[in-house]
Design a protein around this motif. Structure first.
Motif, PDB file in Angstrom:
ATOM      1  N   TYR A   1      -1.397  11.728  -1.891  1.00 39.57           N
ATOM      2  CA  TYR A   1      -0.909  10.981  -0.734  1.00 39.57           C
ATOM      3  C   TYR A   1      -0.308  11.931   0.301  1.00 39.57           C
TER       4      TYR A   1
ATOM      5  N   GLY B   1       1.756  11.948   4.322  1.00 42.56           N
ATOM      6  CA  GLY B   1       2.369  11.227   5.425  1.00 42.56           C
ATOM      7  C   GLY B   1       1.632  11.504   6.718  1.00 42.56           C
ATOM      8  N   GLN B   2       2.114  10.889   7.786  1.00 43.04           N
ATOM      9  CA  GLN B   2       1.454  11.016   9.087  1.00 43.04           C
ATOM     10  C   GLN B   2       1.970  12.206   9.878  1.00 43.04           C
TER      11      GLN B   2
ATOM     12  N   VAL C   1       6.377   8.212   4.966  1.00 38.39           N
ATOM     13  CA  VAL C   1       6.777   8.182   6.370  1.00 38.39           C
ATOM     14  C   VAL C   1       7.824   9.256   6.623  1.00 38.39           C
TER      15      VAL C   1
ATOM     16  N   CYS D   1      11.462  12.000   4.193  1.00 39.12           N
ATOM     17  CA  CYS D   1      10.177  11.368   3.904  1.00 39.12           C
ATOM     18  C   CYS D   1      10.447  10.196   2.981  1.00 39.12           C
TER      19      CYS D   1
ATOM     20  N   GLN E   1       0.824  -1.185   0.000  1.00 42.74           N
ATOM     21  CA  GLN E   1       0.000   0.000   0.000  1.00 42.74           C
ATOM     22  C   GLN E   1       0.869   1.249   0.000  1.00 42.74           C
ATOM     23  N   VAL E   2       0.272   2.375  -0.314  1.00 41.49           N
ATOM     24  CA  VAL E   2       1.004   3.630  -0.369  1.00 41.49           C
ATOM     25  C   VAL E   2       1.375   4.076   1.042  1.00 41.49           C
ATOM     26  N   GLN E   3       2.636   4.458   1.181  1.00 39.61           N
ATOM     27  CA  GLN E   3       3.100   4.993   2.459  1.00 39.61           C
ATOM     28  C   GLN E   3       4.025   6.171   2.216  1.00 39.61           C
TER      29      GLN E   3
ATOM     30  N   ALA F   1       9.047   7.191   0.733  1.00 40.47           N
ATOM     31  CA  ALA F   1       7.841   6.847  -0.016  1.00 40.47           C
ATOM     32  C   ALA F   1       7.885   5.406  -0.483  1.00 40.47           C
ATOM     33  N   SER F   2       6.719   4.795  -0.539  1.00 44.35           N
ATOM     34  CA  SER F   2       6.605   3.441  -1.081  1.00 44.35           C
ATOM     35  C   SER F   2       5.177   3.219  -1.567  1.00 44.35           C
ATOM     36  N   GLY F   3       5.031   2.236  -2.461  1.00 46.49           N
ATOM     37  CA  GLY F   3       3.706   1.861  -2.921  1.00 46.49           C
ATOM     38  C   GLY F   3       3.169   2.645  -4.112  1.00 46.49           C
TER      39      GLY F   3
END
Length: 120
Positions: free
Chosen positions: A109, A111-112, A5, A22, A1-3, A24-26
């Protein structure tokens, strides 16, 4: 899934520096412009900086121009924000976000967030 972080936040003294990352993945990172935004206590979300998908150009808000530098590493799917000459008013939660265009459009998208506190 898209992340997305974020990392690198923390406590810094006025005039100090921090470097946010940051990861990124997905999704196809190299196809997206990346932005850094922040939300200070009791404030709305403020766009700070954006970088084109190929890293060839970047844009900054007046509030951080000359103090913050955005960069990206498409091979590692990472975007960075080097923050220098920090001020107490830079205290906020910092977010990275991805969208197709640098300066317009909805973000696909987010991040948190990572907390940055500037205080002596």
């Amino acid at each position: 899934q898209v992340q997305l972080v974020e990392s690198g936040g923390g406590l810094a003294q006025p005039g100090g520096s921090l470097r946010l990352s940051c990861a990124a993945s997905g999704f196809t990172f190299s196809s997206y412009a990346m932005s850094w935004l922040r939300q200070g206590p009791g404030k709305g979300v403020e766009w700070l900086s954006g970088i084109y998908s190929d890293g060839g150009d970047s844009q900054y808000a007046d509030s951080v121009r000359g103090r913050f530098t955005i960069s990206r590493d498409n091979a590692r799917s990472r975007v960075y924000l080097q923050m220098n000459s920090l001020k107490p008013e830079d205290t906020a939660v910092y977010y990275c976000a991805a969208r197709v265009a640098v300066l317009t459009g909805e973000y696909d998208y987010w991040g948190q967030g990572t907390q940055v506190t500037v205080s002596s």
